[in-house]
Scaffold this motif. Sequence first.
Motif, mmCIF file in Angstrom:
data_model
loop_
_atom_site.group_PDB
_atom_site.id
_atom_site.type_symbol
_atom_site.label_atom_id
_atom_site.label_comp_id
_atom_site.label_asym_id
_atom_site.label_seq_id
_atom_site.Cartn_x
_atom_site.Cartn_y
_atom_site.Cartn_z
ATOM 1 N N VAL A 1 25.958 72.649 45.577
ATOM 2 C CA VAL A 1 24.880 71.660 45.671
ATOM 3 C C VAL A 1 23.823 72.220 46.614
ATOM 4 C CG1 VAL A 1 25.977 70.426 47.580
ATOM 5 C CG2 VAL A 1 24.348 69.228 46.131
ATOM 6 N N THR A 2 22.551 71.977 46.275
ATOM 7 C CA THR A 2 21.471 72.444 47.130
ATOM 8 C C THR A 2 21.127 71.383 48.166
ATOM 9 O OG1 THR A 2 19.746 71.534 45.708
ATOM 10 C CG2 THR A 2 20.516 73.764 45.206
ATOM 11 N N ARG A 3 20.377 71.807 49.185
ATOM 12 C CA ARG A 3 19.994 70.869 50.242
ATOM 13 C C ARG A 3 19.173 69.713 49.678
ATOM 14 N NH1 ARG A 3 19.480 71.994 55.885
ATOM 15 N NH2 ARG A 3 18.373 70.316 56.973
ATOM 16 N N SER A 4 18.215 70.031 48.804
ATOM 17 C CA SER A 4 17.349 68.978 48.267
ATOM 18 C C SER A 4 18.147 68.006 47.409
ATOM 19 C CB SER A 4 16.201 69.590 47.456
ATOM 20 O OG SER A 4 16.699 70.340 46.363
ATOM 21 N N VAL A 5 19.094 68.508 46.631
ATOM 22 C CA VAL A 5 19.910 67.619 45.803
ATOM 23 C C VAL A 5 20.800 66.748 46.688
ATOM 24 C CG1 VAL A 5 21.817 67.552 44.148
ATOM 25 C CG2 VAL A 5 19.862 69.047 43.736
ATOM 26 N N TYR A 6 21.368 67.317 47.732
ATOM 27 C CA TYR A 6 22.189 66.520 48.641
ATOM 28 C C TYR A 6 21.361 65.420 49.289
ATOM 29 C CZ TYR A 6 24.828 65.234 52.807
ATOM 30 O OH TYR A 6 25.469 64.526 53.782
ATOM 31 N N MET A 7 20.141 65.769 49.738
ATOM 32 C CA MET A 7 19.286 64.769 50.353
ATOM 33 C C MET A 7 18.947 63.658 49.369
ATOM 34 S SD MET A 7 18.820 65.666 53.504
ATOM 35 C CE MET A 7 17.423 64.667 53.996
ATOM 36 N N ALA A 8 18.662 64.048 48.126
ATOM 37 C CA ALA A 8 18.237 63.061 47.132
ATOM 38 C C ALA A 8 19.401 62.264 46.559
ATOM 39 C CB ALA A 8 17.487 63.766 46.003
ATOM 40 N N ASP A 9 20.530 62.903 46.365
ATOM 41 C CA ASP A 9 21.653 62.251 45.686
ATOM 42 C C ASP A 9 22.584 61.504 46.627
ATOM 43 O OD1 ASP A 9 20.678 63.278 43.388
ATOM 44 O OD2 ASP A 9 22.430 64.491 42.883
ATOM 45 N N SER A 10 22.572 61.863 47.904
ATOM 46 C CA SER A 10 23.512 61.241 48.834
ATOM 47 C C SER A 10 22.824 60.558 50.004
ATOM 48 C CB SER A 10 24.503 62.285 49.358
ATOM 49 O OG SER A 10 25.328 62.747 48.334
ATOM 50 N N VAL A 11 21.946 61.300 50.684
ATOM 51 C CA VAL A 11 21.377 60.763 51.921
ATOM 52 C C VAL A 11 20.403 59.624 51.628
ATOM 53 C CG1 VAL A 11 20.153 61.328 54.042
ATOM 54 C CG2 VAL A 11 21.664 63.024 52.994
ATOM 55 N N TRP A 12 19.416 59.870 50.756
ATOM 56 C CA TRP A 12 18.410 58.835 50.491
ATOM 57 C C TRP A 12 19.024 57.551 49.941
ATOM 58 C CZ3 TRP A 12 16.543 55.953 46.481
ATOM 59 C CH2 TRP A 12 15.340 55.276 46.708
ATOM 60 N N PRO A 13 19.893 57.600 48.934
ATOM 61 C CA PRO A 13 20.475 56.358 48.428
ATOM 62 C C PRO A 13 21.261 55.592 49.489
ATOM 63 C CG PRO A 13 20.848 58.147 46.894
ATOM 64 C CD PRO A 13 20.350 58.761 48.141
ATOM 65 N N SER A 14 21.971 56.320 50.345
ATOM 66 C CA SER A 14 22.738 55.653 51.389
ATOM 67 C C SER A 14 21.812 54.917 52.341
ATOM 68 C CB SER A 14 23.571 56.688 52.152
ATOM 69 O OG SER A 14 24.435 56.072 53.068
ATOM 70 N N VAL A 15 20.708 55.571 52.714
ATOM 71 C CA VAL A 15 19.734 54.934 53.605
ATOM 72 C C VAL A 15 19.061 53.758 52.905
ATOM 73 C CG1 VAL A 15 17.589 55.264 54.891
ATOM 74 C CG2 VAL A 15 19.342 57.041 54.922
ATOM 75 N N ALA A 16 18.683 53.953 51.635
ATOM 76 C CA ALA A 16 18.011 52.886 50.894
ATOM 77 C C ALA A 16 18.880 51.640 50.798
ATOM 78 C CB ALA A 16 17.646 53.387 49.499
ATOM 79 N N LEU A 17 20.147 51.825 50.460
ATOM 80 C CA LEU A 17 21.049 50.678 50.368
ATOM 81 C C LEU A 17 21.265 50.029 51.735
ATOM 82 C CD1 LEU A 17 23.623 51.946 47.762
ATOM 83 C CD2 LEU A 17 22.332 49.821 47.607
ATOM 84 N N THR A 18 21.349 50.840 52.781
ATOM 85 C CA THR A 18 21.484 50.292 54.134
ATOM 86 C C THR A 18 20.293 49.405 54.471
ATOM 87 O OG1 THR A 18 22.759 52.214 54.862
ATOM 88 C CG2 THR A 18 21.750 50.870 56.580
ATOM 89 N N LYS A 19 19.092 49.873 54.137
ATOM 90 C CA LYS A 19 17.874 49.093 54.392
ATOM 91 C C LYS A 19 17.914 47.759 53.651
ATOM 92 C CE LYS A 19 15.016 52.047 56.644
ATOM 93 N NZ LYS A 19 14.137 51.711 57.801
#
Length: 600
Positions: A408-426
């Motif tokens: 997995v690339t850094r950008s895919v990890y950020m988009a597929d894991s980090v952003w959704p987790s933050v979005a749902l937290t918000k």
Amino acid sequence: MPVTPARQRPLMTQMLRLPCACALSAAIAVGSLAIAMPAKAVADSPSNVVAVVNADPITRNTLSAQSVQRYGTEVIDNMINRHLIMQACQHNGIEVTKAEVTDEIRRLASKFGLSMDAYLKLLQEERNIDPNQYSREIIWPMLALRRLVAEKVEVTQEEFNHAFVAQFGEAAKCRLIMSDDEAKIRQLQARAKADPSQFSSLAKQFSEDEASASVGGLIPPIRRYSGDSRLEEAAFSLKDGDVSEVLELGDQWIFLQAVRRIPAMTPSPQALPAIREQISDRIRDEKMRSAASELFAKLQQEANVIKVLGNPELEQQYPGAGAIINGEQITLSLIGEECIKRHGEEVLDGEINRKLLTQALRKAGKQVTDADLQNEIDRAAISYGIVRGDGTPDAESWMNQVLEGGNVTRSVYMADSVWPSVALTKLVEDEMQLSESDLQEGFESAYGPRVEILACVLSDQRSAQKIWEMARDNPTEDFFGRLAEQYSVEPVSSSNMGKVPPIRKYGGQPAVEKEAFSLKPGQLSGIVATGGKYIIMRCQGFTEPVVTDRSAVQSELVRDLTEKKMRRLMAKKIESLRTTAEIDNFLAATANVPRESKTR
């Protein structure tokens, strides 16, 4: 332990908050965080729409780009190999038709006594290979390579004769003794030579070939032209009861004793034509496989392949190309379509979830910032113990562990894991509150007393009633354990005489917990029906609480309970967004009618 976010499962199966793992198969620019794309998207058009989410379209070009970003490097290697074979076919005027591919699949299915449909369904279920992928990536290349080497492969009379003898000829039934110690095997051979009647006993005591030792060294009949010629010569040179000399086979030493000869079989004249065809086909297939492997290796070795995808400099030099094979381009659009064939539904499901989250954030007047994303990475690093000496998160080391292996690339990890987790937290943070009852229940669950029990789990009520009566009429722990060992359908209780992990309060099994905590030591429970199973318990006693003062573990308790409650809220939120949305998925040919009306 490093945990890499899963890439091949839809969001709802990955709803574990750690590490940033509310994964969506999507990648777009988030705030000022630019997510790199492998190629510039082609202009979108209404006819290019693959899904509509609350009147907001997702185009095929977007899906193609996202699919390539996730799976392009995986898919391109297979495409390069098939392109090499296709070029060789074109050069030699060979064409493998769709009908030939279908016939081959039908032939393979018949070998297993299955219809073609049943065979393809089996591949889909057990190996996750869909029919189109199987035809395109496995059967077509195999047939093409065989056609390319067909003229070089012929079955000689000598090869047929040897195969016929191996199948129908005389066989030697033998016993064997094996050891990796030469001195030991020679001592055993001397003893067997001196008294051949000892052979079976010696094999049972000393042979290191476990499969044959238990049956006095007996091995399957040895036939000519079917294996190691030295072994065959030794076997056929012996008379019944004779012991052979010691032979070195690989890293083992062996010797044989002849038991008896098995006469050759003589097929009927009527069966001979079919037998001849079967043997010839088998020899031809084996030779073709070998020749095809050699040819493919040669094609790869001699090919001039430039892999553009994933190389920024080459992507600038060859815009729109994913690879160049002997001067011919495989375009990014072709790679995108191939990725869609394999992974399109999965990636589109992620894109739909991305749309839903983006729409929900907009409606709530919230946004995800770069600082939010960095905080989530820091939180994940701390959760997995990736910290510096002063206790602060080591985000870079965490990212290196996540990206280790290049899956997995850094950008895919950020988009597929980090952003959704933050979005749902918000989206759920305003609902996140821990009540006094939450804290007390969490404390009792984590640190309170537990019930030590024996359990017997049955699959139907009639059996449960029968076992319960037997346990009631013979109220001893030993008898209950033997009942569990014999009748429990749950592996842990069955293999441990009924012993299972202690039952804790608020552990997610309310019916079992209520019954267990109502028991006294030595008491038998009633039959508890839960999850389609019927459980009988015998209480052995209670454990002492691990901690009695809640204040001593308050901070740890709050952190853990917040994490668990947040996961539940996040899972509930994404499920709610999906069930209340109007979604048309044209790729999967599905539609979702919202359960509730919404203001657009």
